[in-house]
Design a protein around this motif. Structure first.
Motif, PDB file in Angstrom:
ATOM      1  N   LYS A  61       0.836  -1.204   0.000  1.00 52.20           N
ATOM      2  CA  LYS A  61       0.000   0.000   0.000  1.00 52.20           C
ATOM      3  C   LYS A  61       0.868   1.251   0.000  1.00 52.20           C
ATOM      4  CE  LYS A  61      -4.172  -1.903   2.107  1.00 52.20           C
ATOM      5  NZ  LYS A  61      -5.100  -1.866   3.252  1.00 52.20           N
ATOM      6  N   ALA A  62       1.966   1.216   0.755  1.00 48.33           N
ATOM      7  CA  ALA A  62       2.901   2.350   0.758  1.00 48.33           C
ATOM      8  C   ALA A  62       3.534   2.514  -0.621  1.00 48.33           C
ATOM      9  CB  ALA A  62       3.976   2.152   1.828  1.00 48.33           C
ATOM     10  N   ALA A  63       3.859   1.401  -1.283  1.00 45.35           N
ATOM     11  CA  ALA A  63       4.430   1.466  -2.630  1.00 45.35           C
ATOM     12  C   ALA A  63       3.414   2.031  -3.624  1.00 45.35           C
ATOM     13  CB  ALA A  63       4.903   0.079  -3.064  1.00 45.35           C
ATOM     14  N   ILE A  64       2.150   1.675  -3.476  1.00 46.84           N
ATOM     15  CA  ILE A  64       1.098   2.220  -4.339  1.00 46.84           C
ATOM     16  C   ILE A  64       1.004   3.734  -4.152  1.00 46.84           C
ATOM     17  CG2 ILE A  64      -1.405   2.305  -4.701  1.00 46.84           C
ATOM     18  CD1 ILE A  64      -1.400  -0.755  -4.093  1.00 46.84           C
ATOM     19  N   ASN A  65       1.065   4.182  -2.912  1.00 43.14           N
ATOM     20  CA  ASN A  65       1.011   5.621  -2.635  1.00 43.14           C
ATOM     21  C   ASN A  65       2.249   6.332  -3.184  1.00 43.14           C
ATOM     22  OD1 ASN A  65      -1.507   5.547  -1.392  1.00 43.14           O
ATOM     23  ND2 ASN A  65      -0.620   5.089   0.609  1.00 43.14           N
ATOM     24  N   ALA A  66       3.406   5.694  -3.074  1.00 44.63           N
ATOM     25  CA  ALA A  66       4.633   6.284  -3.626  1.00 44.63           C
ATOM     26  C   ALA A  66       4.542   6.368  -5.146  1.00 44.63           C
ATOM     27  CB  ALA A  66       5.852   5.459  -3.206  1.00 44.63           C
ATOM     28  N   TYR A  67       4.007   5.340  -5.770  1.00 45.30           N
ATOM     29  CA  TYR A  67       3.820   5.348  -7.232  1.00 45.30           C
ATOM     30  C   TYR A  67       2.881   6.489  -7.620  1.00 45.30           C
ATOM     31  CZ  TYR A  67       2.947   3.658 -11.969  1.00 45.30           C
ATOM     32  OH  TYR A  67       2.863   3.561 -13.335  1.00 45.30           O
ATOM     33  N   ASN A  68       1.785   6.625  -6.894  1.00 47.39           N
ATOM     34  CA  ASN A  68       0.813   7.678  -7.165  1.00 47.39           C
ATOM     35  C   ASN A  68       1.455   9.057  -7.022  1.00 47.39           C
ATOM     36  OD1 ASN A  68      -1.656   8.919  -7.730  1.00 47.39           O
ATOM     37  ND2 ASN A  68      -2.349   8.786  -5.613  1.00 47.39           N
ATOM     38  N   GLU A  80       2.929  -3.474 -12.944  1.00 39.83           N
ATOM     39  CA  GLU A  80       3.506  -2.129 -13.048  1.00 39.83           C
ATOM     40  C   GLU A  80       4.072  -1.687 -11.692  1.00 39.83           C
ATOM     41  OE1 GLU A  80       2.237   1.581 -15.732  1.00 39.83           O
ATOM     42  OE2 GLU A  80       0.819   1.178 -14.111  1.00 39.83           O
ATOM     43  N   LEU A  81       3.387  -2.002 -10.628  1.00 37.98           N
ATOM     44  CA  LEU A  81       3.880  -1.688  -9.287  1.00 37.98           C
ATOM     45  C   LEU A  81       5.146  -2.485  -8.996  1.00 37.98           C
ATOM     46  CD1 LEU A  81       3.434  -0.203  -6.579  1.00 37.98           C
ATOM     47  CD2 LEU A  81       2.127  -2.205  -5.836  1.00 37.98           C
ATOM     48  N   GLU A  82       5.174  -3.719  -9.417  1.00 38.64           N
ATOM     49  CA  GLU A  82       6.339  -4.585  -9.226  1.00 38.64           C
ATOM     50  C   GLU A  82       7.565  -3.985  -9.925  1.00 38.64           C
ATOM     51  OE1 GLU A  82       6.426  -9.333  -9.178  1.00 38.64           O
ATOM     52  OE2 GLU A  82       6.147  -8.500 -11.183  1.00 38.64           O
ATOM     53  N   GLN A  83       7.387  -3.511 -11.132  1.00 37.88           N
ATOM     54  CA  GLN A  83       8.490  -2.889 -11.874  1.00 37.88           C
ATOM     55  C   GLN A  83       8.951  -1.603 -11.191  1.00 37.88           C
ATOM     56  OE1 GLN A  83       6.674  -2.483 -15.719  1.00 37.88           O
ATOM     57  NE2 GLN A  83       7.079  -4.611 -16.288  1.00 37.88           N
ATOM     58  N   PHE A  84       8.000  -0.843 -10.661  1.00 41.97           N
ATOM     59  CA  PHE A  84       8.330   0.409  -9.979  1.00 41.97           C
ATOM     60  C   PHE A  84       9.101   0.156  -8.687  1.00 41.97           C
ATOM     61  CE2 PHE A  84       7.108   3.606  -6.767  1.00 41.97           C
ATOM     62  CZ  PHE A  84       7.585   4.768  -7.372  1.00 41.97           C
ATOM     63  N   SER A  85       8.639  -0.821  -7.917  1.00 41.99           N
ATOM     64  CA  SER A  85       9.241  -1.067  -6.602  1.00 41.99           C
ATOM     65  C   SER A  85      10.488  -1.941  -6.674  1.00 41.99           C
ATOM     66  CB  SER A  85       8.224  -1.727  -5.668  1.00 41.99           C
ATOM     67  OG  SER A  85       7.930  -3.040  -6.089  1.00 41.99           O
ATOM     68  N   GLY A  86      10.608  -2.729  -7.745  1.00 42.24           N
ATOM     69  CA  GLY A  86      11.753  -3.628  -7.854  1.00 42.24           C
ATOM     70  C   GLY A  86      11.635  -4.860  -6.978  1.00 42.24           C
ATOM     71  N   SER A  87      10.452  -5.092  -6.418  1.00 40.47           N
ATOM     72  CA  SER A  87      10.219  -6.264  -5.563  1.00 40.47           C
ATOM     73  C   SER A  87       9.198  -7.182  -6.218  1.00 40.47           C
ATOM     74  CB  SER A  87       9.670  -5.830  -4.201  1.00 40.47           C
ATOM     75  OG  SER A  87      10.604  -5.034  -3.529  1.00 40.47           O
ATOM     76  N   ALA A  88       9.412  -8.476  -6.080  1.00 39.89           N
ATOM     77  CA  ALA A  88       8.465  -9.450  -6.614  1.00 39.89           C
ATOM     78  C   ALA A  88       7.186  -9.431  -5.785  1.00 39.89           C
ATOM     79  CB  ALA A  88       9.082 -10.843  -6.600  1.00 39.89           C
ATOM     80  N   ILE A  89       6.056  -9.503  -6.477  1.00 47.30           N
ATOM     81  CA  ILE A  89       4.748  -9.487  -5.817  1.00 47.30           C
ATOM     82  C   ILE A  89       3.997 -10.748  -6.224  1.00 47.30           C
ATOM     83  CG2 ILE A  89       2.546  -8.279  -5.607  1.00 47.30           C
ATOM     84  CD1 ILE A  89       4.038  -5.689  -6.350  1.00 47.30           C
ATOM     85  N   ASP A  90       3.471 -11.463  -5.250  1.00 50.26           N
ATOM     86  CA  ASP A  90       2.638 -12.635  -5.530  1.00 50.26           C
ATOM     87  C   ASP A  90       1.246 -12.115  -5.885  1.00 50.26           C
ATOM     88  OD1 ASP A  90       1.317 -15.019  -5.707  1.00 50.26           O
ATOM     89  OD2 ASP A  90       1.770 -15.672  -3.660  1.00 50.26           O
ATOM     90  N   LYS A  91       1.010 -11.951  -7.159  1.00 47.43           N
ATOM     91  CA  LYS A  91      -0.211 -11.304  -7.640  1.00 47.43           C
ATOM     92  C   LYS A  91      -1.474 -12.125  -7.370  1.00 47.43           C
ATOM     93  CE  LYS A  91       2.744  -9.472 -11.171  1.00 47.43           C
ATOM     94  NZ  LYS A  91       3.826 -10.369 -10.802  1.00 47.43           N
ATOM     95  N   GLY A  92      -1.334 -13.409  -7.163  1.00 46.70           N
ATOM     96  CA  GLY A  92      -2.494 -14.253  -6.891  1.00 46.70           C
ATOM     97  C   GLY A  92      -3.039 -14.114  -5.487  1.00 46.70           C
ATOM     98  N   VAL A  93      -2.374 -13.361  -4.652  1.00 46.18           N
ATOM     99  CA  VAL A  93      -2.774 -13.232  -3.248  1.00 46.18           C
ATOM    100  C   VAL A  93      -3.619 -11.984  -2.994  1.00 46.18           C
ATOM    101  CG1 VAL A  93      -1.847 -12.991  -0.895  1.00 46.18           C
ATOM    102  CG2 VAL A  93      -0.705 -14.457  -2.530  1.00 46.18           C
ATOM    103  N   TYR A  94      -3.562 -11.021  -3.922  1.00 46.33           N
ATOM    104  CA  TYR A  94      -4.162  -9.710  -3.681  1.00 46.33           C
ATOM    105  C   TYR A  94      -5.280  -9.389  -4.660  1.00 46.33           C
ATOM    106  CZ  TYR A  94       0.112  -9.237  -1.025  1.00 46.33           C
ATOM    107  OH  TYR A  94       1.137  -9.452  -0.152  1.00 46.33           O
ATOM    108  N   ASN A  95      -6.221  -8.592  -4.182  1.00 48.38           N
ATOM    109  CA  ASN A  95      -7.212  -7.925  -5.023  1.00 48.38           C
ATOM    110  C   ASN A  95      -6.745  -6.489  -5.155  1.00 48.38           C
ATOM    111  OD1 ASN A  95      -9.085 -10.098  -5.274  1.00 48.38           O
ATOM    112  ND2 ASN A  95      -9.809  -9.677  -3.211  1.00 48.38           N
ATOM    113  N   TYR A  96      -6.635  -6.003  -6.384  1.00 52.04           N
ATOM    114  CA  TYR A  96      -6.163  -4.637  -6.612  1.00 52.04           C
ATOM    115  C   TYR A  96      -7.144  -3.912  -7.521  1.00 52.04           C
ATOM    116  CZ  TYR A  96      -3.441  -0.694  -8.308  1.00 52.04           C
ATOM    117  OH  TYR A  96      -3.041   0.565  -8.641  1.00 52.04           O
ATOM    118  N   ASP A  97      -7.517  -2.695  -7.122  1.00 56.56           N
ATOM    119  CA  ASP A  97      -8.380  -1.843  -7.924  1.00 56.56           C
ATOM    120  C   ASP A  97      -7.552  -0.657  -8.414  1.00 56.56           C
ATOM    121  OD1 ASP A  97     -10.404  -0.353  -9.077  1.00 56.56           O
ATOM    122  OD2 ASP A  97     -11.301   0.257  -7.188  1.00 56.56           O
ATOM    123  N   PRO A  98      -7.232  -0.622  -9.713  1.00 58.51           N
ATOM    124  CA  PRO A  98      -6.381   0.456 -10.235  1.00 58.51           C
ATOM    125  C   PRO A  98      -7.054   1.830 -10.238  1.00 58.51           C
ATOM    126  CG  PRO A  98      -7.064  -0.993 -12.027  1.00 58.51           C
ATOM    127  CD  PRO A  98      -7.547  -1.596 -10.734  1.00 58.51           C
TER     128      PRO A  98
END
Length: 106
Positions: A61-68, A80-98
Motif C-alpha cells: 500500500k505504501a508502494a502504491i502511494n509512492a507510485y501515485n 507495473e507496481l512490481e516494476q516500480f518497486s523492484g520487488s516481486a509481488i505474488d499477484k495471486g494473493v491480492y485484489n487490486y483496484d487500479p
C-alpha cells in the motif's frame, strides 16, 4: 481359607490396576505434552504468517502511494507496481483496484 486369600489377593490386584488407570487418566502423559507443544508451535507459525501478510500488505500500500505521488496516478496493475518497486509481488494473493489504488488480501 485359601479361597478367601486368593479372592482377597485378586481383588487387591484389580483395585491396584483400577487406581493406576484412574491416575493415568488424570495426569497428562508424554504424548499429550508433545501434542500440546505441536499445537502451540503450529499456532505460533500461523500467527507469524498472518503478521507477515499484514506487513507485506502495508508495504505494498505504501508502494502504491509512492507510485501515485511519483506518477500522478495509480499503477494500472500489480506488474507495473512490481516494476516500480523492484520487488516481486505474488499477484495471486491480492485484489487490486487500479481506479482507487485499493489493495486487499483475497
Amino acid at each position: 481359607m485359601k479361597k478367601i486369600l486368593k479372592s482377597l489377593l485378586l481383588l487387591s490386584v484389580v483395585f491396584l490396576l483400577l487406581s493406576a488407570c484412574e491416575k493415568q487418566d488424570k495426569e497428562p502423559g508424554v504424548a499429550d505434552k508433545v501434542q500440546e507443544m505441536a499445537k502451540s508451535r503450529k499456532d505460533a507459525l500461523d500467527n507469524s504468517k498472518v503478521v507477515a501478510q499484514k506487513t507485506e500488505l502495508a508495504n505494498l500500500k505504501a508502494a502504491i502511494n509512492a507510485y501515485n505521488a511519483a506518477e500522478g496516478r495509480f499503477p494500472k496493475d500489480l506488474t507495473e507496481l512490481e516494476q516500480f518497486s523492484g520487488s516481486a509481488i505474488d499477484k495471486g494473493v491480492y485484489n487490486y483496484d487500479p481506479q482507487s489504488g485499493a489493495l486487499s488480501l483475497k
